[in-house]
Design an enzyme around this catalytic site. Structure first.
Site, short mmCIF file in Angstrom:
data_model
loop_
_atom_site.label_atom_id
_atom_site.label_comp_id
_atom_site.label_asym_id
_atom_site.label_seq_id
_atom_site.Cartn_x
_atom_site.Cartn_y
_atom_site.Cartn_z
N HIS A 41 -3.19 -5.32 0.55
CA HIS A 41 -3.11 -5.71 1.44
C HIS A 41 -2.72 -7.36 2.07
CE1 HIS A 41 -2.61 -1.72 3.61
NE2 HIS A 41 -3.57 -1.84 3.18
N GLU A 70 -2.00 -9.00 3.98
CA GLU A 70 -1.80 -9.74 5.02
C GLU A 70 -3.36 -10.06 6.24
OE1 GLU A 70 -1.60 -5.39 6.00
OE2 GLU A 70 -0.67 -6.89 4.26
N CYS A 92 1.12 -1.61 0.24
CA CYS A 92 -0.52 -0.04 -0.30
C CYS A 92 0.72 1.48 -0.35
CB CYS A 92 -0.71 0.27 1.22
SG CYS A 92 -2.59 1.08 1.27
#
Length: 191
Positions: free
Chosen positions: A166, A168, A79
């Protein structure tokens, strides 16, 4: 895979600690470090790779340009981290047409290194409040979407990668696979 030393550069983003936990849960030795940590202190940690976390603004990006240009180790920007790498090498960023977090269907256009085995499409969770609008000179575009032309990129020669989404978060498909691909790059760099 062998245990690697991965430093997560804290760019004041809400997912920094989740990146750290994900890396730890994938059996890597990891620490979060402030983005104002000197290059010398980073090198003293003997990292195999760095991950630039997301964050609120380029202005709070710390020493990202020094890290991206002076460190000869693999770096994954997530990001804001993606945007910082673009800025360091002469690319452009700007406001995206779709701000806020949302599901984004990403098309892999080049399964280079970090996206190996993940295509042709990935369902991701991303914020496009800001995004890379112009690739840095020579960089390769790895992925795109209907709302963003540059969802992922790679330096032409160095192991520097940026992704807008993202990996994660649980809402992103194949996030752990992307991290493992990055760890594979780290394990094999300079060997």
């Amino acid at each position: 895979m062998e245990e690697l030393r991965i430093l997560v550069i804290n760019n004041h983003g809400q997912f920094c600690h989740l990146i750290h936990r994900t890396v730890r849960d994938l059996d890597m030795d990891t620490s979060i470090v402030p983005n104002t940590t000197s290059v010398e202190k980073i090198l003293a940690e003997k990292p195999d790779g760095l991950i630039f976390s997301g964050g609120p603004s380029l202005e709070r990006g710390g020493l990202y340009e020094q890290y991206a240009k002076e460190l000869d180790i693999p770096i994954l920007g997530i990001c804001l981290g993606h945007q910082l790498i673009a800025h360091a090498y002469g690319g452009s960023t700007g406001a995206g047409s779709h701000g806020g977090y949302a599901a984004v269907d990403v098309e892999v256009v080049e399964e280079n290194d970090i996206l190996k085995g993940l295509g042709p499409r990935i369902s991701t969770w991303a914020s496009h409040g800001d995004e890379v609008t112009e690739l840095p000179p020579g960089f390769l575009k790895l992925a795109r979407s209907d709302i963003c032309a540059i969802e992922a990129m790679k330096h032409p020669d160095k192991p520097l990668y940026g992704i807008q989404w993202h990996p994660e978060v649980a809402h992103t498909d194949k996030g752990e696979e992307l991290f493992m691909n990055f760890f594979d790059v780290c394990a094999n760099y300079n060997k």
